[in-house]
Design an enzyme around this catalytic site. Structure first.
Site, PDB file in Angstrom:
ATOM      1  N   HIS A  35       0.991  -1.205  -0.040  1.00  0.00           N
ATOM      2  CA  HIS A  35       0.040  -0.095   0.124  1.00  0.00           C
ATOM      3  C   HIS A  35       0.706   1.174  -0.062  1.00  0.00           C
ATOM      4  O   HIS A  35       0.558   2.172   0.766  1.00  0.00           O
ATOM      5  CB  HIS A  35      -0.918   0.079   1.115  1.00  0.00           C
ATOM      6  CG  HIS A  35      -2.139  -1.045   0.987  1.00  0.00           C
ATOM      7  ND1 HIS A  35      -3.263  -0.874   0.256  1.00  0.00           N
ATOM      8  CD2 HIS A  35      -2.168  -2.301   1.378  1.00  0.00           C
ATOM      9  CE1 HIS A  35      -3.951  -1.765   0.325  1.00  0.00           C
ATOM     10  NE2 HIS A  35      -3.340  -2.825   0.940  1.00  0.00           N
ATOM     11  N   THR A  36       1.838   1.187  -0.718  1.00  0.00           N
ATOM     12  CA  THR A  36       2.946   2.417  -0.777  1.00  0.00           C
ATOM     13  C   THR A  36       2.863   2.877  -2.234  1.00  0.00           C
ATOM     14  O   THR A  36       3.052   4.011  -2.641  1.00  0.00           O
ATOM     15  CB  THR A  36       4.156   2.132  -0.469  1.00  0.00           C
ATOM     16  OG1 THR A  36       4.682   0.678  -1.028  1.00  0.00           O
ATOM     17  CG2 THR A  36       4.528   1.848   1.132  1.00  0.00           C
ATOM     18  N   ASP A  37       2.532   1.793  -3.178  1.00  0.00           N
ATOM     19  CA  ASP A  37       2.797   2.480  -4.612  1.00  0.00           C
ATOM     20  C   ASP A  37       1.960   3.577  -5.053  1.00  0.00           C
ATOM     21  O   ASP A  37       2.335   4.462  -5.711  1.00  0.00           O
ATOM     22  CB  ASP A  37       2.455   1.181  -5.473  1.00  0.00           C
ATOM     23  CG  ASP A  37       0.987   0.477  -5.752  1.00  0.00           C
ATOM     24  OD1 ASP A  37       0.359   0.915  -4.969  1.00  0.00           O
ATOM     25  OD2 ASP A  37       0.838  -0.322  -6.412  1.00  0.00           O
ATOM     26  N   ALA A 138      -6.399 -14.481  -5.667  1.00  0.00           N
ATOM     27  CA  ALA A 138      -5.390 -14.735  -4.657  1.00  0.00           C
ATOM     28  C   ALA A 138      -4.423 -13.537  -4.403  1.00  0.00           C
ATOM     29  O   ALA A 138      -3.758 -13.690  -3.235  1.00  0.00           O
ATOM     30  CB  ALA A 138      -4.496 -16.161  -5.008  1.00  0.00           C
ATOM     31  N   GLY A 139      -4.427 -12.614  -4.960  1.00  0.00           N
ATOM     32  CA  GLY A 139      -3.360 -11.490  -4.748  1.00  0.00           C
ATOM     33  C   GLY A 139      -2.140 -11.607  -5.370  1.00  0.00           C
ATOM     34  O   GLY A 139      -1.152 -11.202  -4.809  1.00  0.00           O
ATOM     35  N   SER A 143      -4.363 -10.665 -12.953  1.00  0.00           N
ATOM     36  CA  SER A 143      -4.706  -9.668 -13.887  1.00  0.00           C
ATOM     37  C   SER A 143      -3.600  -9.026 -14.678  1.00  0.00           C
ATOM     38  O   SER A 143      -3.716  -8.715 -15.822  1.00  0.00           O
ATOM     39  CB  SER A 143      -5.658  -8.654 -13.198  1.00  0.00           C
ATOM     40  OG  SER A 143      -6.634  -8.951 -12.559  1.00  0.00           O
ATOM     41  N   ASP A 187       1.978  -3.891  -9.720  1.00  0.00           N
ATOM     42  CA  ASP A 187       1.874  -5.161 -10.168  1.00  0.00           C
ATOM     43  C   ASP A 187       2.268  -5.339 -11.807  1.00  0.00           C
ATOM     44  O   ASP A 187       2.830  -6.226 -12.401  1.00  0.00           O
ATOM     45  CB  ASP A 187       0.357  -5.589 -10.173  1.00  0.00           C
ATOM     46  CG  ASP A 187      -0.242  -5.686  -8.881  1.00  0.00           C
ATOM     47  OD1 ASP A 187       0.501  -5.429  -7.841  1.00  0.00           O
ATOM     48  OD2 ASP A 187      -1.386  -5.627  -8.675  1.00  0.00           O
TER      49      ASP A 187
HETATM   50  C1  GLA Z   1      -2.738  -4.283  -5.091  1.00  0.00           C
HETATM   51  C2  GLA Z   1      -2.889  -3.390  -6.042  1.00  0.00           C
HETATM   52  C3  GLA Z   1      -1.386  -2.556  -6.027  1.00  0.00           C
HETATM   53  C4  GLA Z   1      -0.882  -2.134  -4.594  1.00  0.00           C
HETATM   54  C5  GLA Z   1      -1.285  -3.683  -3.759  1.00  0.00           C
HETATM   55  C6  GLA Z   1      -0.929  -3.198  -2.263  1.00  0.00           C
HETATM   56  O1  GLA Z   1      -2.240  -5.297  -5.451  1.00  0.00           O
HETATM   57  O2  GLA Z   1      -2.933  -3.801  -7.555  1.00  0.00           O
HETATM   58  O3  GLA Z   1      -1.295  -1.462  -6.917  1.00  0.00           O
HETATM   59  O4  GLA Z   1      -1.610  -1.059  -4.305  1.00  0.00           O
HETATM   60  O5  GLA Z   1      -2.538  -3.976  -3.802  1.00  0.00           O
HETATM   61  O6  GLA Z   1       0.323  -2.885  -2.027  1.00  0.00           O
END
Ligand code: GLA
Length: 384
Positions: A35-37, A138-139, A143, A187
């Site tokens: 959550h820094t991007d 799944a994170g 995508s 990502d």
């Molecule tokens: C998701 C978003 C990224 C990033 C993360 C948290 O994966 O697609 O851009 O913000 O959450 O770090």
């Protein structure tokens, strides 16, 4: 896994000839910098050995036709039709979100074609077959891996120069404006620019990158809790808004511009997470010491749990179990949170015992069967 044989064979069967190109673009696991991007900050992800693969050949017209082996159906569209949509489908059409519920995967190639054309690229049509082994939702950025694989395919048939940062930005544009998900740049950037055997420190303001070897003798283990949360998107957007408000209060462009020294006991906890996380990420990228790296990962998770509040019970359980297992240097949730995966840094010699133990204990604690796997760092989007 190497899915080249799978897409090559399927292509051969469908078109009666060998493909002209095979491309792949990987999913990712973020080691630290969460959550820094979208705060113009720092992230340290690596591209993993799970990817989207496409076997394809150019067409003479401006049609794109992509058959998905997972979905058992094709996405088909004309480049000119997509290019004519102003602002992207998500912004242009309210009924669009409803359509997305039906065949969402087919919107990704359209969105990428739209974004590339918005940027002035002259595209040619193509047809192909795609397969993917990044688990969806799944994170692990299935995508972004799909977007960058499609971009790589267009680059091949249309003779576009492959500039990873530019392509990442267009992938993000497709996601933000066509698919309608308000993600940051991490990502797409790691899927475009990853390097084998390395993590990548990304400055999300300048998009400058620096290769970071993993601490010697360690492996990265992904721990999928198998929980998936529906409301991730609204919570994600809420966190973004809170960060922007906090930056305004500090009188800066983004929280990236606030240093740890400026924090006070009164600083709001969302801002405290972002500011300390940027600091941890830079320290993790510098060190070659697995003990320090692991401690920074642990501190990152605690901050995401207590200050940013984006973990869930299962993520906290699996992280606690991982930390207690022998050979583990550190563990944290990875990605947006609320469910999905955790990541652990583990001594290579203990990896087998570690994965078996954590899987067993997590299942006993939650009655959920986790997916646990050691990940290798791979190249970003490439022609194979
Ligand atoms: C998701 C978003 C990224 C990033 C993360 C948290 O994966 O697609 O851009 O913000 O959450 O770090």
């Amino acid at each position: 896994m190497n899915l080249a044989p799978r897409v090559r064979d399927a292509f051969q069967q469908k078109f009666g000839t060998a493909p002209t190109f095979i491309v792949r673009a990987p999913g990712r696991v973020n080691l630290i910098g969460e959550h820094t991007d979208y705060n113009d900050g720092f992230v340290l992800p690596m591209a993993i050995d799970r990817a989207t693969w496409i076997a394809l050949r150019p067409r003479k017209d401006d049609r794109v036709s992509l058959f998905s082996l997972e979905h058992g159906e094709a996405a088909e569209f004309d480049l000119a039709t997509v290019a004519a949509v102003r602002n992207g489908g998500a912004a242009a059409d309210r009924a669009y979100q409803a359509r997305l519920q039906g065949n969402k995967w087919g919107e990704y190639p359209k969105g990428v074609a739209w974004a590339l054309q918005q940027a002035g690229h002259k595209l040619r049509g193509w047809e192909g077959v795609t397969a993917c082994d990044v688990p969806m939702g799944a994170g692990l950025s299935s995508s972004a891996s799909f977007e960058l694989a499609v971009a790589r395919a267009f680059a091949c048939v249309s003779d576009l120069k492959w500039d990873p940062a530019q392509m990442a930005k267009l992938g993000q544009l497709a996601e933000n404006r066509w698919v309608g998900v308000n993600c940051g740049i991490m990502d797409q950037m790691i899927s475009a620019a990853g390097k084998a055997d390395h993590a990548l420190l990304i400055d999300c303001r300048s998009l400058a990158t620096q290769l970071v070897p993993l601490p010697t003798g360690t492996v990265v283990v992904v721990l999928d809790t198998m929980t998936r949360r529906g409301l991730v998107e609204s919570a994600y957007n809420e966190r973004r808004a809170q960060c922007e408000a906090a930056a305004k209060e500090f009188g800066v462009k983004a929280l990236r511009d606030v240093s740890v020294k400026e924090l006070t006991p009164q600083t709001n906890k969302r801002a405290r997470h972002v500011v300390t996380e940027n600091d941890r990420t830079l320290r993790a990228a510098e060190t070659r010491d697995p003990v320090l790296f692991g401690a920074l990962m642990n501190a990152s998770h605690d901050s995401l749990r207590d200050d940013f509040e984006v973990t869930n019970k299962e993520l906290n359980v699996i992280v606690d179990l991982a930390r207690k297992a022998s050979g583990c240097f550190g563990a944290r949730m990875t990605g947006a949170g609320f469910g999905g995966c955790a990541v652990a840094l583990v001594a290579a010699s203990e990896a087998d015992r570690f994965t078996a133990q954590v899987a067993r204990e997590y299942e006993a604690a939650t009655k959920l069967k986790p997916q646990v796997y050691v990940c290798r760092a791979t190249n970003g989007a490439e022609v194979v």
